[in-house]
Structures are given as C-alpha cells and as structure tokens.
Design an enzyme around this catalytic site. Structure first.
Site, short mmCIF file in Angstrom:
data_model
loop_
_atom_site.label_atom_id
_atom_site.label_comp_id
_atom_site.label_asym_id
_atom_site.label_seq_id
_atom_site.Cartn_x
_atom_site.Cartn_y
_atom_site.Cartn_z
N SER A 153 20.10 -12.50 -12.65
CA SER A 153 19.60 -11.70 -13.77
C SER A 153 19.02 -12.55 -14.91
CB SER A 153 20.71 -10.80 -14.31
OG SER A 153 21.89 -11.53 -14.55
N ASP A 394 28.75 -10.03 -23.62
CA ASP A 394 27.77 -10.74 -22.78
C ASP A 394 27.42 -12.07 -23.41
OD1 ASP A 394 25.73 -11.65 -21.22
OD2 ASP A 394 24.51 -9.84 -21.34
N HIS A 397 23.66 -13.70 -20.63
CA HIS A 397 22.23 -13.41 -20.81
C HIS A 397 21.81 -13.75 -22.23
CE1 HIS A 397 23.65 -10.75 -17.50
NE2 HIS A 397 22.57 -11.26 -16.93
#
Length: 433
Positions: A153, A394, A397
C-alpha cells in the site's frame, strides 16, 4: 582514456588532432545540454498554454514555466539520498482539497490534524541541491512511456502522491483493465503516459491460511503472476516491499513448508525476518530478469520505516511528533537496518545479473530520508474519531500532501541524470565510430 587512441576520420592520430577531438567532444556535449534546455523551455511554454484546460486548483503555476533541465550535480557526484530535511515555506504544491487522488486514510487535514508544518519541508542532500519536482519536465520525459508501481500500500501511496503532483499540469483518465482498487491504471492523454499500480504485498505468491486468519502462506520461490505477467510492456518498474514481512507467515519452497515466522505450528522451524525477505526479493528480481522482451528500467524503492512509539501498532502505539528528526537524533537499527541491508545486497546481485541481459536496475534509496520523518504519518488523522469500529493509529502510510512527495523529487532527478549519462555514452560511441 580509450577514445584518445582512436584514429580521426581525416588523418593520422597526432597530438594536435587528439586535443581537437577532446575539444570537439566537449563542445558537442555542451551543445546538447544547451539544446535540451531550450527544448524544455519550448515544451514548457506549449504545456502552459494547455494548463487552464486541466487546472483544478488555485495553486500558482508560475514556477512551472522554466523547468530544470540539468541534474543538481553537473560537475561532481552527489549522493542525493544522504542529507537533512530543511524548511520549505513554499510547500505544499497541492492540497487535500485540490487533489481527488488522496484516499481517505491519508487525508490528514480533512480528518482534523491540527498542525500543518509537516507539509513544509524539503530534502537537502549534503553535497548538492535537489530540485523540487517539476511536473512539466517529468511529463515531457515520460511522453509516450509507461510506469508501473509494484508492491504494497505504500506503493499505491506513492502513485497517489505522483498524481497529485502532476495535477498542476493534467489529470489522468482511468483506463483500468479490472474494477479493483489494487490494480489501477491511469493515462495522461496529452503525453500518452500511463501509470499503473499492482498490489502484491509479499511480491511472491501468497495467500491467507484461511479467511479469518492473519497468518499467510508465502511461497518464496514462486512468482506472483498478478504482476509478473503484466509488466512486460512497461518502460519503468518501481518495486518495493517490507512491512508485510513483519507479520506471521508460513514459508514454502518447492511446495513444501520450510519454516515459519511468528507462528505456533508444531514441528515447524521458526525462521527469522532475514530468511523470508531475502528469498522474496531474490525471486521478485528473478521474475523481472526472466521476462522475455522486457527492456524497461527497474527501480528498487527501499524500505520505508514506520514510527510507532509508546507501544506496538496493535497495543496503542502512535506517532505524534510534529517535526522531522535531525540526523544525529536517530539511526537505522533493528529490523529496519536488517531489511535495508538485505534489499541492498539483493539489489546488487540483481543489477549484476540484469547487465548480462542488457537490463538496467536503479536504486531509489528512500530509507534514510523517511527514517527522519516521524511527523509524516496519519496517526489517528486518517479517520473520523467517532467511527464505530476498531481502528489503529497509522504510523506506516504517509499523509498527502507530505513527506512522501520527496519520492518523486528523487525519481525525477535520477531520470535526468540517467538521461545525461545515456546522451554522453551515445556521443562517445559516435566519436569512436
């Protein structure tokens, strides 16, 4: 130097003629660089005439009119990956309201992040300057070409960042071959340039042991055909991986279990991180090298460290810092260091093997730069705080706009330097013949 001993076209190889030949070579290369600059300026003017057709933001575009046409180090070599983050008040070059390509979980400003300084930094190499990404110049270099992002990702995160950076010039259209967010294709019609994302978190064939499990069966010696059968047509391939190898896995080779990582299976040998990740990158590079008729350039984008503090990702870990580290405030260590070293070692092997087939491998070494950006992650600002579901901070990312935009700065600079090297080699070849 070898070319000094080659006969001139119209006479003997005298000292005077040799000197003249060197002078001619220097003049020709200088002329090419000058013409390149003029050409880029003309392309820029032409592209600026079209910008109003595609512009979807209120960001100024004056800085696009004269793109850089030479690398940051015209005289001496410079390691662009070694440096520090320095303030850049002119950033960001797009916003979360002007770019539709930002996914919700990276839209930090939308979800209430209170600070904005994380968007206002640029990378400063120790020995030179790194130009800010120029979308016009990038699109001209990519005219008629294609680029594939292969990996997890963060690879998709990279492609989204690039779409946003290019949006000051043109928006792409969706030309995806399947209706799946993991396999998107976008095309810039004015430049006949296509980018694509291929989701492959383990790079090799892998599948969950069952639908409710977090345990994966990873086949270390088998190609993942979801991408290996698709990239032959691409001019540039950017491969990455790493985060998914920190979880529980059962390793297979020749269809047999050879060990596992973070699993509790009776009579199965526990293997550490090094074993699986090394085998996976070796297989992925082998897949690329073995492709028939593939002539593209392969970039390895190295591991991008996460920044969980105060606990593991599922134990309350977070990333609340609001500015970059200085070089002397942190260092690459532990599994981050292991992953990085393994990737470098396997890259060197692949590069050597690729040369035998006329293939080129290039290292996009983002690890050190991203290690210094604990402030660049969404943390809890990738979702609304009142969402009724279990959510984790998170710290893997990257917010958009933000630190990840530097990856395109690196990429464009590498493409420019490679173009200069290729031009010089062609000129030397012409003079030798």
């Amino acid at each position: 130097m070898k070319f000094l001993n080659i006969d001139l076209l119209c006479g003997n190889n005298t000292q005077k003629q040799t000197i003249s030949k060197v002078t001619i070579l220097a003049f020709i290369i200088l002329l090419i660089f000058s013409l390149t600059t003029l050409s880029c300026s003309m392309f820029s003017y032409y592209s600026l005439l079209k910008i109003n057709k595609y512009k979807q933001s209120n960001i100024a575009i004056d800085d696009l009119s004269e793109p850089q046409s030479s690398p940051s180090t015209p005289v001496k070599k410079c390691n662009i990956f070694s440096g520090e983050w320095v303030p850049n008040p002119e950033a960001p070059y797009y916003t979360n309201t002007t770019c539709w390509a930002i996914h919700e979980h990276q839209n930090c400003m939308k979800h209430g992040r209170p600070d904005s300084e994380f968007m206002k930094w640029r990378w400063k190499p120790n020995e030179c300057e790194l130009p800010i990404f120029n979308p016009l110049q990038f699109l001209e270099i990519m005219r008629g070409k294609s680029m594939a992002f292969i990996g997890d990702s963060t690879s998709r995160n990279h492609m989204q960042s690039m779409i946003c950076l290019l949006s000051r010039v043109e928006w792409p259209i969706d030309v995806s071959q399947v209706n799946d967010l993991s396999f998107k294709r976008w095309k810039y019609l004015s430049y006949n340039f296509t980018i694509a994302n291929f989701w492959t978190p383990h790079l090799v064939r892998a599948k969950k042991t069952d639908s409710n499990s977090v345990l994966f069966n990873v086949y270390l010696d088998e190609f993942d055909e979801t991408w290996t059968t698709q990239i032959k047509e691409f001019d540039y391939v950017i491969i990455n991986g790493g985060q998914w190898f920190l979880g529980p896995m059962v390793f297979y080779e020749k269809q047999k279990i050879v060990g596992c990582q973070y699993c509790d299976i009776e009579n199965v040998t526990h293997l550490n991180l090094n074993y699986g990740i090394r085998k996976v990158f070796r297989t992925a590079f082998k897949a690329i090298i073995s492709l028939e008729n593939f002539k593209g350039i392969t970039f390895l984008r190295t591991f991008s460290p996460s920044h969980f503090e105060n606990g593991l990702w599922n134990k309350g870990g977070n990333c609340v810092r609001t500015k970059p580290f200085r070089n002397n405030e942190t260092k690459l260590e532990g599994h981050n260091l292991e992953l990085h070293m393994i990737q470098l070692e396997e890259f060197k092997i692949a590069k050597k093997e690729g040369i035998k087939k006329g293939l080129k491998f290039m290292l996009l070494d983002t690890t050190q730069a991203m290690l210094l950006r604990p402030d660049g992650h969404p943390n809890r600002y990738g979702y609304w705080p009142n969402e009724n579901m279990t959510l984790y901070n998170d710290c893997v990312h990257w917010c958009l706009p933000g630190a990840i935009d530097i990856w395109s700065d690196f990429l464009l600079e590498m493409l420019k330097m490679e173009g200069m090297r290729s031009t010089s080699k062609k000129m030397l070849h012409l003079l030798k013949n």
